[in-house]
Design a protein around this motif. Structure first.
Motif, PDB file in Angstrom:
ATOM      1  N   ARG A   2       0.612  -4.912   0.084  1.00  0.00           N
ATOM      2  CA  ARG A   2      -0.396  -4.641   1.124  1.00  0.00           C
ATOM      3  C   ARG A   2       0.215  -4.759   2.505  1.00  0.00           C
ATOM      4  O   ARG A   2      -0.079  -3.971   3.399  1.00  0.00           O
ATOM      5  CB  ARG A   2      -1.559  -5.609   0.991  1.00  0.00           C
ATOM      6  N   LEU A   3       1.094  -5.749   2.703  1.00  0.00           N
ATOM      7  CA  LEU A   3       1.754  -5.926   3.991  1.00  0.00           C
ATOM      8  C   LEU A   3       2.594  -4.705   4.337  1.00  0.00           C
ATOM      9  O   LEU A   3       2.497  -4.156   5.431  1.00  0.00           O
ATOM     10  CB  LEU A   3       2.630  -7.179   3.976  1.00  0.00           C
ATOM     11  N   PHE A   4       3.418  -4.263   3.373  1.00  0.00           N
ATOM     12  CA  PHE A   4       4.260  -3.098   3.640  1.00  0.00           C
ATOM     13  C   PHE A   4       3.418  -1.840   3.814  1.00  0.00           C
ATOM     14  O   PHE A   4       3.759  -0.957   4.602  1.00  0.00           O
ATOM     15  CB  PHE A   4       5.308  -2.914   2.539  1.00  0.00           C
ATOM     16  N   GLY A   5       2.300  -1.745   3.102  1.00  0.00           N
ATOM     17  CA  GLY A   5       1.395  -0.613   3.281  1.00  0.00           C
ATOM     18  C   GLY A   5       0.793  -0.602   4.673  1.00  0.00           C
ATOM     19  O   GLY A   5       0.674   0.448   5.307  1.00  0.00           O
ATOM     20  N   ALA A   6       0.426  -1.784   5.168  1.00  0.00           N
ATOM     21  CA  ALA A   6      -0.147  -1.892   6.506  1.00  0.00           C
ATOM     22  C   ALA A   6       0.894  -1.542   7.565  1.00  0.00           C
ATOM     23  O   ALA A   6       0.590  -0.853   8.547  1.00  0.00           O
ATOM     24  CB  ALA A   6      -0.693  -3.297   6.737  1.00  0.00           C
ATOM     25  N   ILE A   7       2.125  -2.016   7.363  1.00  0.00           N
ATOM     26  CA  ILE A   7       3.202  -1.702   8.313  1.00  0.00           C
ATOM     27  C   ILE A   7       3.478  -0.207   8.319  1.00  0.00           C
ATOM     28  O   ILE A   7       3.640   0.408   9.377  1.00  0.00           O
ATOM     29  CB  ILE A   7       4.462  -2.516   7.984  1.00  0.00           C
ATOM     30  N   SER A   8       3.504   0.392   7.140  1.00  0.00           N
ATOM     31  CA  SER A   8       3.766   1.828   7.052  1.00  0.00           C
ATOM     32  C   SER A   8       2.643   2.626   7.713  1.00  0.00           C
ATOM     33  O   SER A   8       2.901   3.597   8.414  1.00  0.00           O
ATOM     34  CB  SER A   8       3.948   2.202   5.584  1.00  0.00           C
ATOM     35  N   LEU A   9       1.388   2.208   7.541  1.00  0.00           N
ATOM     36  CA  LEU A   9       0.271   2.871   8.201  1.00  0.00           C
ATOM     37  C   LEU A   9       0.391   2.740   9.713  1.00  0.00           C
ATOM     38  O   LEU A   9       0.185   3.708  10.453  1.00  0.00           O
ATOM     39  CB  LEU A   9      -1.047   2.270   7.725  1.00  0.00           C
TER      40      LEU A   9
END
Length: 89
Positions: free
Chosen positions: A24-31
């Protein structure tokens, strides 16, 4: 809002909250990075002559403001010096 429509609309929110916290953290950073790049594509960059003109306007404004503040500082310091000592030295 009915129960059925509430359940239908919340499916995506449930998926976003669940799962591995690291993913979720990496998904948020990518977004976040994708949104930054989308905004940067909207930026209109000035041409060479516009950049020179804008820079000149800013420098002239800053010089005028510096002169105004320096003049007020000098004048007020002389006035205060005269008021407390009796001579404007």
């Amino acid at each position: 809002m009915t129960e059925t429509s509430a359940k239908r609309g919340s499916g995506r929110a449930d998926k976003a909250r669940g799962g591995n916290p690291v993913s979720r953290l990496f998904g948020a950073i990518s977004l976040f990075v994708r949104q930054i790049l989308d905004e940067l594509r909207k930026v209109v960059r000035p041409t060479g002559p516009e950049l020179v003109r804008y820079t000149t306007v800013v420098v002239v404004f800053v010089v005028i403001m510096m002169a105004l503040v320096s003049g007020l500082d000098f004048g007020l310091s002389r006035l205060i010096s005269w008021a407390f000592t009796g001579s404007a030295t």
